[in-house]
Scaffold this active site. Structure first.
Site, short mmCIF file in Angstrom:
data_model
loop_
_atom_site.label_atom_id
_atom_site.label_comp_id
_atom_site.label_asym_id
_atom_site.label_seq_id
_atom_site.Cartn_x
_atom_site.Cartn_y
_atom_site.Cartn_z
N CYS A 89 0.90 -1.23 -0.05
CA CYS A 89 -0.08 0.02 0.00
C CYS A 89 0.79 1.22 -0.21
O CYS A 89 1.93 1.27 0.77
CB CYS A 89 -0.86 -0.11 1.10
SG CYS A 89 -2.07 1.32 1.20
N HIS A 131 -9.30 -3.49 -2.43
CA HIS A 131 -8.30 -2.58 -1.60
C HIS A 131 -8.94 -1.22 -1.70
O HIS A 131 -8.71 -0.54 -0.30
CB HIS A 131 -7.08 -2.71 -2.38
CG HIS A 131 -5.99 -2.04 -1.56
ND1 HIS A 131 -4.75 -2.81 -0.93
CD2 HIS A 131 -5.74 -0.74 -1.38
CE1 HIS A 131 -3.92 -1.96 -0.46
NE2 HIS A 131 -4.37 -0.70 -0.61
N GLU A 132 -8.94 -0.69 -2.65
CA GLU A 132 -9.45 0.92 -2.71
C GLU A 132 -10.80 1.08 -2.00
O GLU A 132 -11.05 2.07 -1.32
CB GLU A 132 -9.56 1.56 -4.21
CG GLU A 132 -8.07 1.33 -5.07
CD GLU A 132 -6.85 1.76 -4.00
OE1 GLU A 132 -7.22 2.79 -3.36
OE2 GLU A 132 -5.90 1.34 -4.16
N HIS A 135 -10.20 1.36 1.64
CA HIS A 135 -9.83 2.63 2.12
C HIS A 135 -10.99 3.55 2.59
O HIS A 135 -10.84 4.27 3.67
CB HIS A 135 -9.11 3.21 1.17
CG HIS A 135 -7.55 2.82 1.40
ND1 HIS A 135 -6.79 3.08 2.45
CD2 HIS A 135 -6.71 2.43 0.40
CE1 HIS A 135 -5.61 2.72 2.07
NE2 HIS A 135 -5.42 2.43 0.95
#
Length: 215
Positions: A89, A131-132, A135
């Site tokens: 990351c 993953h995004e 966030h």
């Protein structure tokens, strides 16, 4: 376009659930352009709003299967089949680990003009979407790591020398950043980073291959 400072682990903005974007204007279009430029500058394949200090539901992506784009207020769907692979990351510099994900994912949302968009894919692209989107809910890949890998990665983060690694990366990035789209302070306990040059880079880095990567 502007290269934006990237927040690193320890910054509260990375642990805050993001708000929906409701205003679609020139500032939002500039944010998208700046996020893409920043992402390519640090050779990432994805970049979420919180990583540049913007607690809004937006992320950009590129360098995967020749695809580039952005999505605002995404809704994530995932399949049942798992996939194996490593992740890193941009907000956790220097560390990576095997991270459980699903092999297929789709996000539905809008672009910076408020027009509907849908992105879906398998493998690395699906991993990036998951993953995004994480966030945007204050979740990082280090929360998804399991077993001994989880213990090891958190042990490294808590070590004093990791602070030095993160600070060194921040220093390298700070030499070419300038703040934009709101107040962007420092991260990981550092003082605010400001100043630096703007960039008009047109050449994109090579496409990333599956494996441990920064997103």
């Amino acid at each position: 376009m502007t290269i934006l400072p990237i927040r690193t682990v320890g910054d509260p903005v990375l642990r805050t659930e993001c708000d929906d974007i409701t205003v679609f204007d020139a500032d939002l279009e500039k944010l998208v352009a700046d996020m893409l430029e920043t992402m390519y500058d640090v050779e990432g394949v994805g970049l979420a709003g919180p990583q540049v200090g913007i607690s809004k539901r937006i992320f950009t992506f590129g360098n995967i299967d020749g695809r580039e784009g952005h999505i605002i207020n995404p809704v994530l769907e995932v399949g049942d089949e798992p996939q194996e692979g490593g992740e890193g990351c941009l907000s956790v510099p220097g560390l990576s680990a095997a991270t459980p994900r699903k092999n297929w994912a789709r996000v539905t949302g809008v672009n910076c003009k408020g027009e509907p968009v849908v992105y879906e894919g398998e493998g690395l692209f699906a991993r990036m979407l998951q993953h995004e989107t994480d966030h945007l809910y204050g979740t990082m890949f280090i929360d998804r790591v399991e077993g001994e890998d989880k213990k090891n990665i958190w042990r490294k983060i808590r070590q004093a020398d990791y602070n030095q690694v993160a600070a060194a990366v921040q220093g390298e990035r700070a030499a070419k950043t300038s703040s934009g789209f709101g107040a962007l302070g420092g991260s990981f306990g550092a003082a605010a980073q400001t100043g630096g040059a703007q960039t008009n880079r047109t050449q994109r880095p090579a496409v990333k291959k599956p494996g441990a990567f920064g997103i």
